[in-house]
Design a protein around this motif. Structure first.
Motif, PDB file in Angstrom:
ATOM      1  N   GLY A 196       0.741  -1.147  -0.145  1.00  0.00           N
ATOM      2  CA  GLY A 196       0.011  -0.069   0.055  1.00  0.00           C
ATOM      3  C   GLY A 196       1.017   1.324   0.017  1.00  0.00           C
ATOM      4  O   GLY A 196       2.108   1.136  -0.098  1.00  0.00           O
ATOM      5  N   ASN A 209      -3.633  -3.735   2.965  1.00  0.00           N
ATOM      6  CA  ASN A 209      -4.213  -3.485   1.782  1.00  0.00           C
ATOM      7  C   ASN A 209      -4.483  -5.005   0.906  1.00  0.00           C
ATOM      8  O   ASN A 209      -3.669  -5.776   0.871  1.00  0.00           O
ATOM      9  CB  ASN A 209      -3.477  -2.595   0.753  1.00  0.00           C
ATOM     10  N   SER A 249      -5.996  -0.769  -8.771  1.00  0.00           N
ATOM     11  CA  SER A 249      -6.538  -2.059  -8.032  1.00  0.00           C
ATOM     12  C   SER A 249      -7.042  -2.987  -9.106  1.00  0.00           C
ATOM     13  O   SER A 249      -7.452  -2.761 -10.090  1.00  0.00           O
ATOM     14  CB  SER A 249      -7.747  -1.406  -7.307  1.00  0.00           C
ATOM     15  N   SER A 256     -10.620  -0.430  -3.601  1.00  0.00           N
ATOM     16  CA  SER A 256      -9.486  -0.600  -2.648  1.00  0.00           C
ATOM     17  C   SER A 256     -10.017  -1.023  -1.282  1.00  0.00           C
ATOM     18  O   SER A 256     -11.243  -0.707  -0.899  1.00  0.00           O
ATOM     19  CB  SER A 256      -8.861   0.600  -2.335  1.00  0.00           C
ATOM     20  N   GLU A 258      -8.985  -1.781   2.685  1.00  0.00           N
ATOM     21  CA  GLU A 258      -7.738  -1.567   3.391  1.00  0.00           C
ATOM     22  C   GLU A 258      -8.524  -1.876   4.945  1.00  0.00           C
ATOM     23  O   GLU A 258      -9.373  -1.282   5.465  1.00  0.00           O
ATOM     24  CB  GLU A 258      -7.413  -0.168   3.438  1.00  0.00           C
TER      25      GLU A 258
END
Length: 311
Positions: A196, A209, A249, A256, A258
């Motif tokens: 990330g 991530n 991505s 994304s 996280e």
């Protein structure tokens, strides 16, 4: 549970069969499977779930490119294993197979290869080419081919018929609480930790991530969620942010993912972890400053802990 990738080695006594994609293995599916097991027990037979891989839409309509699934193949297998059926048939879905009429499917597959005793179907079940094999048609065919058939009523919750479509719609709007009620468990997502930009670490909220293992896996609506995290057989709690990164991505729709794991400080790069969605905290939005973002993250953490403490 015995898993069959095709029918070459399939063998069951008095097989009681249900057929479908079973995406999500939700409460509606579980109602059908519960009846399947009940009938199998009453006739001294064996319960059989017959499903397909890949998902039929990937073969029949490959140009659509918008199929989003609640469960991957492996997730579906694990859920069915937990329910406790005798046999799971994962049948290869091909272009050739998609052209088979429901009569030929019943004759050639269910009767000649599987020696079906009883068929259990859901309220809207249709099979065969162009989905022509509805309950009425199958009922007539069952008389000719000497097996019995039963259709179950729709499962209603909150005056809504529980279906994979309804659950997808709930997740796509961020309503994970409703999705979880219809699923009967917390929606899950498994992925690999990738590199990330380290922004979270600079804010005091380091994140992992995540890249999903299946490009067709449905990712819930953008926002911040309270989650449980399974990593290397250990369980943690945390908060998760879902957003959009169009350029880098590989997840479905360039999303994304996280996760900040509470009270955790290990290097998990390239590890696999599983996220269990418990509740939504808020929608995603931009902040005017880093300090404003950090302040909001503190509030999100408290909100996540409250949600998780109730579960």
């Amino acid at each position: 549970m015995e898993i069959h990738n095709g029918l070459e080695h399939f063998n069951a006594g008095k097989p009681v069969i249900t057929i479908g994609t079973f995406d999500g293995v939700h409460l509606g599916h579980r109602q059908v499977i519960s009846r399947l097991k009940e009938i199998a027990g009453s006739v001294n037979g064996e319960s059989v779930v017959f499903t397909f891989y890949p998902h039929p839409r990937l073969i029949v309509s490959p140009e659509e490119n918008n199929l989003r699934l609640l469960t991957t193949r492996d997730e579906k297998i694990e859920l069915l294993k937990e329910i406790g059926i005798d046999h799971l048939v994962v049948f290869p879905f091909t272009n050739e197979f998609s052209k088979l009429s429901y009569e030929d499917f019943v004759r050639q597959v269910l009767v000649e290869k599987m020696n079906i005793s009883h068929l259990v179907v859901g309220y809207d079940h249709k099979l065969g080419r162009n989905r022509e094999g509805n309950y009425t048609a199958l009922k007539e065919l069952s008389k000719e081919l000497h097996f019995t058939i039963e259709q179950l009523d729709v499962l209603l919750m909150e005056d809504v018929n529980v279906s994979s479509t309804k659950i997808r719609q709930s997740l796509e709007t961020g309503d994970v609480a409703r999705a979880n009620r219809y699923l009967g468990y917390n929606y899950t997502l498994t992925g690999k930790v990738i590199a990330g930009n380290q922004l979270g670490r600079k804010l005091g909220f380091p994140t992992a991530n995540i890249e999903t293992l299946d490009e067709h896996k449905l990712i819930p609506h953008d926002g911040v969620y309270a989650v449980r995290v399974k990593l290397d057989d250990a369980c943690y709690t945390g908060m998760l942010n879902i957003g959009t990164r169009p350029t880098i991505s590989h997840n479905a729709d360039h999303r994304s993912i996280e996760v900040h794991i509470f009270d955790f400080n290990q290097d998990v790069y390239l590890h696999e972890l599983t996220l269990y969605f418990v509740g939504k905290i808020r929608n995603e939005h931009k902040f005017d400053s880093v300090d404003a973002l950090r302040e909001q993250l503190e509030k999100d953490k408290e909100s996540a802990k409250k949600i998780l403490s109730r579960m």
